[in-house]
Scaffold this active site. Structure first.
Site, PDB file in Angstrom:
ATOM      1  NE  ARG A  96       8.486 -30.581  15.153  1.00  0.00           N
ATOM      2  CZ  ARG A  96       9.738 -30.392  14.751  1.00  0.00           C
ATOM      3  NH1 ARG A  96      10.304 -31.256  13.925  1.00  0.00           N
ATOM      4  NH2 ARG A  96      10.426 -29.332  15.169  1.00  0.00           N
ATOM      5  CG  HIS A  97       7.427 -28.123  10.885  1.00  0.00           C
ATOM      6  ND1 HIS A  97       7.125 -27.535  12.104  1.00  0.00           N
ATOM      7  CD2 HIS A  97       8.723 -28.504  10.956  1.00  0.00           C
ATOM      8  CE1 HIS A  97       8.197 -27.545  12.864  1.00  0.00           C
ATOM      9  NE2 HIS A  97       9.184 -28.136  12.212  1.00  0.00           N
ATOM     10  CG  ASP A 143      -0.374   0.198   2.526  1.00  0.00           C
ATOM     11  OD1 ASP A 143       0.874   0.306   2.612  1.00  0.00           O
ATOM     12  OD2 ASP A 143      -1.125   0.268   3.519  1.00  0.00           O
ATOM     13  CG  HIS A 187       9.320 -24.459  11.990  1.00  0.00           C
ATOM     14  ND1 HIS A 187       9.479 -24.311  13.352  1.00  0.00           N
ATOM     15  CD2 HIS A 187      10.408 -25.153  11.556  1.00  0.00           C
ATOM     16  CE1 HIS A 187      10.601 -24.906  13.732  1.00  0.00           C
ATOM     17  NE2 HIS A 187      11.197 -25.418  12.659  1.00  0.00           N
ATOM     18  CB  CYS A 191       0.989  -2.418   4.771  1.00  0.00           C
ATOM     19  SG  CYS A 191       0.865  -3.447   6.247  1.00  0.00           S
ATOM     20  N   GLY A 192       2.375  -0.389   6.281  1.00  0.00           N
ATOM     21  CA  GLY A 192       3.048   0.378   7.326  1.00  0.00           C
ATOM     22  C   GLY A 192       3.641  -0.516   8.400  1.00  0.00           C
ATOM     23  CB  THR A 193       2.204  -2.558  10.923  1.00  0.00           C
ATOM     24  OG1 THR A 193       1.037  -3.065  10.252  1.00  0.00           O
ATOM     25  CG2 THR A 193       1.886  -1.215  11.576  1.00  0.00           C
TER      26      THR A 193
HETATM   27  C1  RB5 Z   1      -1.936   2.714   6.443  1.00  0.00           C
HETATM   28  O1  RB5 Z   1      -1.936   3.968   7.054  1.00  0.00           O
HETATM   29  C2  RB5 Z   1      -1.634   1.639   7.473  1.00  0.00           C
HETATM   30  O2  RB5 Z   1      -2.691   1.505   8.357  1.00  0.00           O
HETATM   31  C3  RB5 Z   1      -1.321   0.332   6.792  1.00  0.00           C
HETATM   32  O3  RB5 Z   1      -0.234   0.506   5.935  1.00  0.00           O
HETATM   33  C4  RB5 Z   1      -0.921  -0.853   7.643  1.00  0.00           C
HETATM   34  O4  RB5 Z   1       0.035  -0.510   8.572  1.00  0.00           O
HETATM   35  C5  RB5 Z   1      -2.021  -1.644   8.192  1.00  0.00           C
HETATM   36  O5  RB5 Z   1      -1.814  -2.722   8.766  1.00  0.00           O
END
Ligand code: RB5
Length: 151
Positions: free
Chosen positions: A133-134, A9, A99, A66-68
């Site tokens: 096992r995995h 994103d 795994h 993405c951001g996180t």
């Molecule tokens: C976008 O602002 C942010 O929420 C998205 O990139 C992400 O981190 C969501 O999980």
């Protein structure tokens, strides 16, 4: 060398682009599914696109940012056969393949720097699933994919 579907994103496309360039330099084939600008978009669209490319046989593995790294991994995991793993280091990347037989590595551009991400990506691509096992556990994930839809 592998065919890698990449997607992100607006909060992850810079890291995605940097890693895509690195993958090409390393000799991999990159299928870039966007986004390619800071204009705001929705991560489910891009995580799903990466997973669909793998399930359709157009790519071997995927990279999603993405951001996180969390939301886009959730999107990957909504697609039947998609196994997205948010990774923060080389160890999580290795175990995600060994795994969990993860097929999409997910990074958060706000959390993971490009050097760590590159090393984790290298580890992800060079590690094979251990099976044994995995395999039973990963098969149970596939069974969960097929679970009753109450709607
Ligand atoms: C976008 O602002 C942010 O929420 C998205 O990139 C992400 O981190 C969501 O999980």
């Amino acid at each position: 060398m592998a065919r890698i579907a990449v997607g992100a994103d607006h909060a992850g496309f810079r890291l995605k682009d940097e890693l895509a360039a690195y993958l090409r330099t390393s000799g991999h084939e990159v299928l870039d599914l966007g986004t390619n600008s800071p204009e705001s978009v929705d991560y489910p669209d891009y995580g799903a696109a990466v997973a669909r490319a793998i399930v359709a046989g157009e790519a071997d593995l995927g990279l999603a940012c993405c951001g996180t790294g969390l939301g886009i991994a959730m999107a990957v995991n909504k697609i039947y056969g998609g196994r997205g793993a948010p990774c923060h280091d080389v160890t999580s990347a290795r175990l995600a393949r060994a795994h969990n037989n993860a097929n999409v590595i997910c990074f958060g551009e706000r959390l993971t720097g490009p050097e760590v991400a590159r090393e984790a990506l290298d580890m992800f691509l060079s590690t094979t699933f251990e099976g044994g096992r995995h395999a039973r556990r990963v098969e149970k994930l596939t069974v969960l994919d097929r679970e009753y839809d109450p709607r």
